[in-house]
Design a protein around this motif. Structure first.
Motif, PDB file in Angstrom:
ATOM      1  N   ARG A  36       5.497   8.511  -6.722  1.00 17.00           N
ATOM      2  CA  ARG A  36       6.187   9.124  -7.858  1.00 17.00           C
ATOM      3  C   ARG A  36       5.475   8.725  -9.144  1.00 17.00           C
ATOM      4  N   ILE A  43       9.933  12.573  -6.004  1.00 17.38           N
ATOM      5  CA  ILE A  43       9.204  11.716  -5.063  1.00 17.38           C
ATOM      6  C   ILE A  43       8.499  12.600  -4.040  1.00 17.38           C
ATOM      7  N   GLN A  66       3.557   5.177  -8.987  1.00 22.08           N
ATOM      8  CA  GLN A  66       4.215   4.105  -8.241  1.00 22.08           C
ATOM      9  C   GLN A  66       4.224   4.505  -6.771  1.00 22.08           C
ATOM     10  N   ALA A  68       5.755   3.402  -2.634  1.00 19.47           N
ATOM     11  CA  ALA A  68       6.743   2.682  -1.825  1.00 19.47           C
ATOM     12  C   ALA A  68       6.477   3.006  -0.360  1.00 19.47           C
ATOM     13  N   GLN A  78      11.514  -0.487  -2.116  1.00 20.23           N
ATOM     14  CA  GLN A  78      10.951  -1.192  -3.255  1.00 20.23           C
ATOM     15  C   GLN A  78       9.738  -0.409  -3.767  1.00 20.23           C
ATOM     16  N   TRP A  79       9.714  -0.123  -5.058  1.00 22.99           N
ATOM     17  CA  TRP A  79       8.615   0.611  -5.670  1.00 22.99           C
ATOM     18  C   TRP A  79       7.663  -0.356  -6.334  1.00 22.99           C
ATOM     19  N   SER A  80       6.381  -0.053  -6.264  1.00 23.39           N
ATOM     20  CA  SER A  80       5.370  -0.890  -6.906  1.00 23.39           C
ATOM     21  C   SER A  80       5.478  -0.769  -8.418  1.00 23.39           C
TER      22      SER A  80
END
Length: 171
Positions: A36, A43, A66, A68, A78-80
């Motif tokens: 995303r 997403i 980002q 995940a 959890q997203w970076s």
């Protein structure tokens, strides 16, 4: 570019070509890869092993992405932290994320630029990150890198037929 009026039966037409910001590929064995753009809710989920997609920027002012990992396309994953995808950022980068089962997932994000200037992002398993190969038949390769806590890790790789290969880690 303008099209010939005879080919469009007298209607004036213009041909436009949309080129994606990048292509994304998922080579992870057992989970979806989520992508995303920073600040956007949309997403793109790529399935395991062979998932791919063209990625277009929704917001020109925020060209950061980002990622995940998920077993079922969960937005709870959890997203970076957002990172820039650009010519300056070509390379391979390790990233550790938690999946929905609270398991650590180490993956390698490889950013490349092909001859047509198109950027690609490929996610693969941890074995793809930080590989050193010593193809010299008799010399030893000494390698080290510094961790964030200023501890040092090092490894020696013997040469030989086919080359010595190892994955650097300091677990």
């Amino acid at each position: 570019e303008l099209l010939s009026i005879s080919g469009t039966y007298g209607a004036s037409s213009t041909l436009m070509t949309l080129v994606p910001a990048m292509m994304a590929f998922n080579q992870l064995e057992d989970c979806f890869l989520g992508l995303r753009q920073e600040g956007c809710n949309e997403i793109t989920w790529l399935p395991a092993k062979t998932g791919s997609s063209a990625i277009y920027w929704n917001r020109v002012e925020r060209k950061r992405l980002q990622v995940a990992v998920s077993f079922g396309r969960s937005i709870e994953a959890q997203w970076s932290e957002p990172f820039e995808i650009s010519e300056r950022g070509v390379g391979a980068f390790s990233i550790m994320l938690m999946d929905e089962g609270a398991r650590r997932r180490v993956l390698c994000l490889q950013v490349e630029q092909c001859a047509s200037q198109l950027l690609t992002l490929t996610a693969s398993g941890k074995a793809s990150c930080h590989q050193l190969i010593n193809r010299h038949p008799c010399l030893v390769l000494d390698a080290s890198f510094q961790r964030f806590e200023a501890e040092w890790c090092s490894i020696q790789i013997q040469g030989g037929v086919g080359g010595g290969r190892t994955v650097l880690s300091c677990d």
